[in-house]
Design a protein around this motif. Structure first.
Motif, PDB file in Angstrom:
ATOM      1  N   ASP A  92       4.600   6.703  43.706  1.00  0.00           N
ATOM      2  CA  ASP A  92       3.282   6.629  43.722  1.00  0.00           C
ATOM      3  C   ASP A  92       2.285   8.013  43.157  1.00  0.00           C
ATOM      4  OD1 ASP A  92       3.948   8.415  45.797  1.00  0.00           O
ATOM      5  OD2 ASP A  92       2.973   7.460  47.326  1.00  0.00           O
ATOM      6  N   GLU A  93       3.064   9.009  43.112  1.00  0.00           N
ATOM      7  CA  GLU A  93       2.305  10.214  42.516  1.00  0.00           C
ATOM      8  C   GLU A  93       2.356  10.345  41.264  1.00  0.00           C
ATOM      9  OE1 GLU A  93       2.939  15.115  42.443  1.00  0.00           O
ATOM     10  OE2 GLU A  93       3.397  13.979  44.259  1.00  0.00           O
ATOM     11  N   MET A  94       3.383   9.677  40.483  1.00  0.00           N
ATOM     12  CA  MET A  94       3.435   9.436  39.007  1.00  0.00           C
ATOM     13  C   MET A  94       2.472   8.412  38.614  1.00  0.00           C
ATOM     14  SD  MET A  94       6.847   8.662  36.898  1.00  0.00           S
ATOM     15  CE  MET A  94       6.576   8.500  34.943  1.00  0.00           C
ATOM     16  N   GLN A  95       2.386   7.391  39.338  1.00  0.00           N
ATOM     17  CA  GLN A  95       1.525   6.165  39.006  1.00  0.00           C
ATOM     18  C   GLN A  95       0.022   6.612  38.957  1.00  0.00           C
ATOM     19  OE1 GLN A  95       2.434   2.909  41.661  1.00  0.00           O
ATOM     20  NE2 GLN A  95       1.649   1.501  40.004  1.00  0.00           N
ATOM     21  N   ALA A  96      -0.242   7.454  40.082  1.00  0.00           N
ATOM     22  CA  ALA A  96      -1.725   7.899  40.240  1.00  0.00           C
ATOM     23  C   ALA A  96      -2.087   8.764  39.152  1.00  0.00           C
ATOM     24  CB  ALA A  96      -1.942   8.670  41.582  1.00  0.00           C
ATOM     25  N   GLY A  97      -1.002   9.513  38.632  1.00  0.00           N
ATOM     26  CA  GLY A  97      -1.283  10.574  37.370  1.00  0.00           C
ATOM     27  C   GLY A  97      -1.695  10.022  36.165  1.00  0.00           C
ATOM     28  N   MET A  98      -0.856   8.997  35.957  1.00  0.00           N
ATOM     29  CA  MET A  98      -0.817   8.184  34.857  1.00  0.00           C
ATOM     30  C   MET A  98      -2.175   7.403  34.753  1.00  0.00           C
ATOM     31  SD  MET A  98       2.959   6.862  34.447  1.00  0.00           S
ATOM     32  CE  MET A  98       2.751   5.724  32.986  1.00  0.00           C
ATOM     33  N   SER A  99      -2.654   6.934  35.854  1.00  0.00           N
ATOM     34  CA  SER A  99      -3.671   5.995  36.094  1.00  0.00           C
ATOM     35  C   SER A  99      -4.923   6.643  35.807  1.00  0.00           C
ATOM     36  CB  SER A  99      -3.926   5.458  37.537  1.00  0.00           C
ATOM     37  OG  SER A  99      -2.694   4.564  37.721  1.00  0.00           O
ATOM     38  N   ALA A 100      -4.822   8.153  35.810  1.00  0.00           N
ATOM     39  CA  ALA A 100      -6.074   8.919  35.367  1.00  0.00           C
ATOM     40  C   ALA A 100      -6.678   8.884  34.059  1.00  0.00           C
ATOM     41  CB  ALA A 100      -5.927  10.309  36.110  1.00  0.00           C
ATOM     42  N   TRP A 101      -5.589   8.332  33.047  1.00  0.00           N
ATOM     43  CA  TRP A 101      -5.734   8.479  31.641  1.00  0.00           C
ATOM     44  C   TRP A 101      -5.282   7.176  30.982  1.00  0.00           C
ATOM     45  CZ3 TRP A 101      -1.409   8.368  28.510  1.00  0.00           C
ATOM     46  CH2 TRP A 101      -0.224   8.621  29.281  1.00  0.00           C
ATOM     47  N   MET A 102      -4.716   6.384  31.984  1.00  0.00           N
ATOM     48  CA  MET A 102      -4.277   4.976  31.098  1.00  0.00           C
ATOM     49  C   MET A 102      -4.611   3.746  31.969  1.00  0.00           C
ATOM     50  SD  MET A 102      -0.163   4.144  30.666  1.00  0.00           S
ATOM     51  CE  MET A 102       0.066   5.658  29.785  1.00  0.00           C
ATOM     52  N   PRO A 103      -5.082   2.662  31.459  1.00  0.00           N
ATOM     53  CA  PRO A 103      -5.770   1.481  32.162  1.00  0.00           C
ATOM     54  C   PRO A 103      -4.335   1.161  33.369  1.00  0.00           C
ATOM     55  CG  PRO A 103      -6.111   1.107  30.007  1.00  0.00           C
ATOM     56  CD  PRO A 103      -5.334   2.411  29.976  1.00  0.00           C
ATOM     57  N   VAL A 104      -4.864   0.707  34.273  1.00  0.00           N
ATOM     58  CA  VAL A 104      -3.718   0.197  35.403  1.00  0.00           C
ATOM     59  C   VAL A 104      -2.681  -0.766  35.001  1.00  0.00           C
ATOM     60  CG1 VAL A 104      -3.402  -0.858  37.660  1.00  0.00           C
ATOM     61  CG2 VAL A 104      -5.408   0.899  37.122  1.00  0.00           C
ATOM     62  N   ASP A 105      -3.176  -1.748  34.308  1.00  0.00           N
ATOM     63  CA  ASP A 105      -2.085  -2.689  33.483  1.00  0.00           C
ATOM     64  C   ASP A 105      -1.088  -1.917  32.695  1.00  0.00           C
ATOM     65  OD1 ASP A 105      -3.480  -4.744  35.154  1.00  0.00           O
ATOM     66  OD2 ASP A 105      -4.430  -5.670  33.271  1.00  0.00           O
ATOM     67  N   GLU A 106      -1.530  -1.034  32.060  1.00  0.00           N
ATOM     68  CA  GLU A 106      -0.579  -0.371  31.188  1.00  0.00           C
ATOM     69  C   GLU A 106       0.264   0.506  31.766  1.00  0.00           C
ATOM     70  OE1 GLU A 106       1.159   0.760  27.554  1.00  0.00           O
ATOM     71  OE2 GLU A 106      -0.130  -1.062  27.913  1.00  0.00           O
ATOM     72  N   VAL A 107      -0.280   1.059  32.798  1.00  0.00           N
ATOM     73  CA  VAL A 107       0.488   1.984  33.807  1.00  0.00           C
ATOM     74  C   VAL A 107       1.980   1.191  34.071  1.00  0.00           C
ATOM     75  CG1 VAL A 107       0.678   3.325  35.888  1.00  0.00           C
ATOM     76  CG2 VAL A 107      -1.090   3.581  34.364  1.00  0.00           C
ATOM     77  N   ASP A 108       1.361  -0.109  34.776  1.00  0.00           N
ATOM     78  CA  ASP A 108       2.497  -0.976  35.247  1.00  0.00           C
ATOM     79  C   ASP A 108       3.515  -1.515  34.273  1.00  0.00           C
ATOM     80  OD1 ASP A 108       1.213  -0.740  37.830  1.00  0.00           O
ATOM     81  OD2 ASP A 108       0.240  -2.830  37.603  1.00  0.00           O
TER      82      ASP A 108
END
Length: 276
Positions: A217-233
């Motif tokens: 969840d920490e990695m996901q939150a970090g990626m969501s700061a610069w990438m759209p949520v759908d793309e993170v998934d």
């Protein structure tokens, strides 16, 4: 004359240097010429792939293009840019990615989309589908310098990361030898996990570097700061799949260039100052 786009990035800069060292006329398309810091004798022009008009001005006398595309960011301009390139040049070498598939969406979908646009023009083309970039590990540099630590979630993901020098060398060989119609999948020469790569960096530094497994969840939150949520998934789902099925180790670099792919240890030696 060869035009290189993305000429100040990891692979684009290597392509410029290698073409220049081979005595080829090189023109570099960059957003900020004043900050390009490319070798003397390389022609540097201002341009942005999201603005087809700025690309048109850079194509006079150009025979081939080493195309590094700003994936996703400029996809709306891709049909116009690709059509323009195909009208003006004879050979496009496109830096794509392993797993490129227009149906996939996200980064893989963007690369598949560009490949299809290029193919539809009928221009001479070569696709260089790169695996994982060793250069992405520069994202660890700050935490290594300040804390002596690497934090990643995927500690069991075996990757055959590749030196940007080798990616560029395959594309440069294709341009210089006129290899059109080929699709080259390129990887590094060995499978390594993130903890193993961290240990190689530690060995080169002569200082301890510990590995810490980051919660998902920490990695996901970090990626969501610069990438759209759908793309993170999408990215995390792809990482899950590749963790279960390790990347291949391919001999493409040696087959195309005549020299073996550089090891991760060699890549670290080339970038040691970034980690010190």
């Amino acid at each position: 004359m060869i035009l290189v786009t993305g000429a100040t990035g990891k692979v684009g800069r290597q392509a410029v240097n290698q073409l220049h060292e081979a005595g080829v006329e090189v023109r570099a398309l960059v957003r900020r010429p004043e900050a390009a810091d490319l070798p003397p004798g390389v022609e540097v022009v201002r341009g942005d792939l999201s603005d087809p008009g700025s690309v048109d001005a850079a194509l006079d006398g150009v025979h081939g293009v080493f195309l590094v595309w700003p994936t996703l960011d400029a996809d709306a301009a891709a049909p116009a840019v690709v059509r323009l390139l195909a009208e003006r040049v004879r050979h496009i070498v496109y830096l794509s990615a392993m797993g490129a598939d227009e149906r996939a969406g996200g980064v893989a979908g963007s690369h598949g989309y560009l490949e299809r646009l290029i193919d539809d023009t009928g221009v001479g083309r070569t696709f260089v589908r790169a695996g994982g970039f060793a250069g992405n590990d520069l994202g660890w540099a700050e935490s290594i310098r300040t804390e002596g630590v690497v934090r990643e979630h995927y500690d069991e993901w075996h990757r055959s990361v590749i030196h940007e020098r080798d990616i560029a060398a395959v594309g440069v060989a294709a341009l210089l030898e006129g290899r059109t119609g080929a699709v080259y999948e390129v990887t590094g020469p060995e499978l390594l996990t993130a903890p193993q790569r961290a240990q190689i960096i530690a060995d080169a530094l002569g200082a301890p570097v510990r590995f810490e497994r980051m919660p998902r969840d920490e990695m996901q939150a970090g990626m969501s700061a610069w990438m759209p949520v759908d793309e993170v998934d999408n990215v995390l789902a792809a990482m899950d799949e590749m963790t279960a099925r390790p990347e291949p180790v391919l001999s493409t670099v040696a087959e195309v260039t005549g020299a073996p792919a550089h090891s991760y240890r060699e890549w670290v030696a080339d970038h040691l100052a970034d980690f010190r």
